[in-house]
Design an enzyme around this catalytic site. Structure first.
Site, PDB file in Angstrom:
ATOM      1  N   ASP A   6     -72.397 -41.168-160.007  1.00 31.58           N
ATOM      2  CA  ASP A   6     -73.106 -41.572-161.153  1.00 31.58           C
ATOM      3  C   ASP A   6     -72.610 -42.110-162.225  1.00 31.58           C
ATOM      4  OD1 ASP A   6     -75.342 -41.084-163.275  1.00 31.58           O
ATOM      5  OD2 ASP A   6     -75.732 -39.148-162.134  1.00 31.58           O
ATOM      6  N   HIS A  42     -77.984 -45.309-162.295  1.00 35.51           N
ATOM      7  CA  HIS A  42     -77.174 -44.393-162.275  1.00 35.51           C
ATOM      8  C   HIS A  42     -75.544 -44.936-161.624  1.00 35.51           C
ATOM      9  CE1 HIS A  42     -78.760 -40.852-164.471  1.00 35.51           C
ATOM     10  NE2 HIS A  42     -80.150 -41.343-163.886  1.00 35.51           N
ATOM     11  N   GLU A  82     -84.600 -42.901-162.454  1.00 32.58           N
ATOM     12  CA  GLU A  82     -84.198 -43.281-163.710  1.00 32.58           C
ATOM     13  C   GLU A  82     -83.623 -44.671-163.686  1.00 32.58           C
ATOM     14  OE1 GLU A  82     -83.570 -39.305-166.373  1.00 32.58           O
ATOM     15  OE2 GLU A  82     -81.811 -39.929-165.105  1.00 32.58           O
TER      16      GLU A  82
HETATM   17  C1  ACM Z   1     -83.002 -36.119-162.356  1.00 36.41           C
HETATM   18  O1  ACM Z   1     -82.969 -35.000-163.147  1.00 36.41           O
HETATM   19  N1  ACM Z   1     -83.035 -37.371-162.970  1.00 36.41           N
HETATM   20  C2  ACM Z   1     -83.171 -36.020-161.103  1.00 36.41           C
END
Ligand code: ACM
Length: 764
Positions: free
Chosen positions: A199, A272, A330
């Site tokens: 991440d 991410h 995201e």
């Molecule tokens: C997430 O909670 N962004 C998968």
């Protein structure tokens, strides 16, 4: 008395405490509190007494599970049982574990405990699950003799995917901590660990071809300290360094396999990805001036795809699991509109917009995974721009993505906000450690149903199961992790293993509290239960009287009525505690609960609100049974604004007992009710409502309880002294699919007798 002996006696007390249930006929679950609830379970007469003389006899296929049981009994009960492997296990052996190749669901087993023998038989993981049920039958106390209640169980899972995630990026957790996480999962028959390995904040898996991923990308704290740009401000303490070597990953995979837990590795892309980009800046998105304008998005270049294929090749070399999770959530896709690489790609491939690039990205990675015989899993954003052909969708932004994917005949794992998010506080956020909002109670988790009513049975079959997610921005260490995950994960265990018909929230509540002895044995820092009854109360009585009880013996209470939060500086008292004070005006009860066997304290508050009800309507005649109601479909979440909206339906509410809302079709539906409550006998009454409903209820225009939609509120009730009379009653409820099965409200007499709504609800 030495300390360990004292501890053992306490353990015995805990079991006794939670076992003291006042039923004239003791239900099976009061003695046998297995979580998740077995499909078929009957108690039998007598007990099996476990001593070190018992032999564990296994067939060859069950040898590893036999060794697991042997080690468990040594570790937790200091019992050293012999293990013998037989071609055919003889009936004379005390504890028999036998594999069968029956065609039942993967993990099916039978367990029978009789005074002289324990027999477990199962297919695949079944013998292991039979052993887990046996472990739950063992007393949490190690005081001998160890009695196991005789019973017969035939059991199998409802869903094949019973998952928990673990984010080791925001905070790193050691191999031993991950193994303990797996151990506890396995005890509750959870079988997928979704290991979030990369991440923005940290890259946590060794990749030989790209050593800087861990040399640089795993050193969160170091780089934060040096003031180099890493977006770490959402971490509660700046994060910590660490990564897993390949040897450690193999060790964890083997450990999980021995416990029938599959590990799903997640390598995040295309968003991410800050840690990877920090290590290898050329992977990051450039804008048209050549400057890196963001540091989290991968550039969709050939160089990036080569990098990802190299990384995935090494990941695939480690993980035998058929699935690889590639994230996809995201992504700041807007960055691609400025990236020359992405703009050129859009033209070349005829991609309409940035979502097209995301779809191209995921489909290309899917093709690569398929070429390696692996299946792609991604968060529901991978639906945008067109879903890759064979992708499995993890539905996290609510259920819509999962429902859409199942309708397209794609496999789905349901893990929707808010129900499946364990980084949310478990109660009043002001009294809990900081977490993402809104709070999610174990009851909300338990009542979640993965197969939405919007799916046909054929579509519902694409739902593989459910998973609880935990993100660790605010979770800096393993005890805190355990506090957030347990006991809520037990609710996931039961909803994903037990059939819908076999769920029972009151029974689960009882069984869950029985687990604290085991939690102590396993040194698991599960959040302590709340005191039941510290509810916000509206009352017209002049005296406030309540008795606070706690399900775990050895717990102590500190409380105040003056609005100050109690702490450990004031004197504590043992439960039960009766509070009996005059109520001239509203007051606030604040509690601080501790338990002898861990270092936690749980805080609760309750406002006791004085109201006046005096407008009785004794002259009203022509009352008809039931409440009149209006059904209002709107996205409006404030009940006070509903009166201007034309209702979809006006009718008389069904007053069956219990009252539930009319069926909804997935939208928020408001119900506005009007009518009267007719009281035939003067006395004290209690109003309650379903815990997740969002009612505003009024008697004589006095608010009894008001809960806003989407705002967590602690339990509320009203305690009223009512005369033999007729009272005006009105209310609003908002309902969605998730809560539509809950009781609208209940009226009970002071002695707990539930009244039939048909006898007291009327309208004109
Ligand atoms: C997430 O909670 N962004 C998968």
């Amino acid at each position: 008395m030495n300390r360990s002996c004292k501890k053992n006696i306490f353990l015995k007390y805990i079991v006794l405490a939670v076992s003291c249930i006042c039923f004239s006929i003791i239900p099976v679950w009061a003695q046998i509190h297995i979580i998740p609830q077995p499909l078929h379970l009957t108690a039998q007469k007598g007990n099996f007494i476990l001593t070190s003389k018992a032999i564990i006899g296994v067939d060859q296929q069950s040898e590893a599970v036999g060794t697991y049981l042997q080690n468990y009994l040594t570790q937790y009960y200091k019992l050293n049982l012999k293990l013998k492997v037989y071609p055919h296990v003889p009936t004379t052996v005390a504890i028999k574990l036998v594999s069968n190749n029956s065609k039942g669901a993967q993990g099916a087993y039978t367990l029978s405990v009789a005074p002289g023998s324990v027999n477990i038989s199962g297919n695949g993981a079944g013998v292991f699950y039979g052993v887990q049920s046996l472990i739950e039958l063992l007393p949490a106390s190690i005081i001998k003799p160890l009695k196991i209640t005789a019973c017969k169980i035939a059991d199998e899972p409802r869903f094949q995917w019973r998952g928990l995630s673990l984010d080791v990026c925001r905070h790193f957790f050691t191999v031993d901590e991950v193994k303990k996480y797996i151990d506890i999962m396995a005890h509750y028959k959870l079988n997928v660990l979704h290991w979030h390995l990369t991440d923005d904040e940290g890259w946590r898996i060794q990749i030989d071809k790209y050593p800087r991923l861990t040399e640089v990308g795993a050193k969160v704290a170091l780089y934060a300290k040096e003031g180099k740009f890493r977006k770490l401000d959402n971490l509660i303490d700046g994060g910590n360094d660490g990564f897993y070597t390949k040897a450690e990953i193999r060790d964890v995979i083997k450990y999980a396999q021995d416990r029938f837990v599959t590990i799903l590795p997640e390598i995040e892309m295309p968003g991410h990805s800050e840690a990877a980009i920090f290590a290898y800046p050329e992977l990051g998105c450039q804008d048209s001036t050549g400057a890196k304008h963001r540091v989290r998005m991968l550039d969709p270049s050939e160089h990036t795809f080569n990098f990802l294929e190299d990384v995935l090749t090494e990941v695939i070399g480690l993980f035998p699991n058929q699935y690889i999770h590639i994230g996809g959530d995201e992504a700041e896709m807007i960055d691609w509109l400025k990236s020359p690489t992405a703009v050129t790609l859009m033209k070349k491939e005829g991609l309409k917009d940035e979502k097209g690039v995301q779809s191209y990205f995921i489909k290309r990675i899917e093709k690569f995974l398929i070429s390696k015989n692996k299946k792609l899993v991604g968060w529901d954003e991978i639906l945008q721009g067109g879903l890759a052909e064979s992708a499995t969708v993890m539905s996290w932004q609510g259920e819509a993505g999962g429902i859409a994917a199942a309708k397209m005949h794609h496999h789905v794992v349901m893990t929707p906000l808010p129900y499946m998010y364990f980084d949310a506080p478990q109660a009043n956020e002001e009294l809990e450690p900081i977490g993402w909002n809104p709070p999610v109670t174990w009851q909300m988790v338990y009542n979640y149903e993965p197969q939405s009513s919007q799916l046909t049975p054929a579509e519902a079959a694409y739902i593989l199961g459910a998973q609880g997610n935990i993100w660790t921005e605010k979770i800096p260490n393993a005890p805190h992790l355990e506090y957030m995950v347990y006991p809520r994960a037990l609710a996931i265990a039961e909803l994903s293993w037990s059939t819908k018909e076999n769920k029972d929230i009151d029974r689960f509540d009882y069984k869950m509290k029985q687990q604290y002895g085991l939690f102590k044995l396993w040194d698991l820092n599960a959040r302590l239960p709340d005191i039941v009854g510290v509810d916000h109360i509206a009352t017209n009585k002049e005296q406030f009287k309540t008795t606070l009880k706690y399900p775990l013996l050895g717990a102590r209470l500190r409380y105040t009525l003056d609005g100050k939060m109690p702490d450990d500086k004031i004197q504590s008292v043992p439960f039960p505690v009766t509070i009996n004070v005059p109520l001239r005006e509203s007051l606030t009860l604040k509690t601080y609960t501790t338990w002898t066997l861990n270092s936690q304290h749980i805080m609760q508050t309750a406002n006791i609100r004085r109201i006046n009800i005096n407008a009785a309507k004794e002259n009203i005649t022509n009352l008809k049974p039931g409440l009149s109601y209006k059904l209002i479909k709107t996205k409006e979440i404030n009940y006070a604004k509903l009166d201007t909206i034309t209702p979809a339906i006006t009718a008389v509410i069904n007053t069956a007992n219990p009252m539930v809302l009319p069926v909804t079709d997935g939208d928020i539906t408001w119900v506005k009710m009007n009518g009267f409550i007719k009281i035939d006998q003067e006395g004290d009454y209690e109003f309650t409502s379903g815990f997740e409903l969002s009612p505003a209820l009024f008697i004589d225009n006095e608010p009894l309880m008001i809960k806003d939609k989407n705002t967590y509120v602690e339990p509320q009730k009203a305690i009223l002294h009512l005369k033999k009379d007729i009272y005006e009653f009105s209310g609003y409820y908002s309902a969605d699919d998730a809560n539509s099965k809950q009781t609208l409200f209940q009226l009970k007499t002071a002695d707990g007798k539930l009244l039939d709504p048909q006898t007291y609800l009327f309208h004109l």
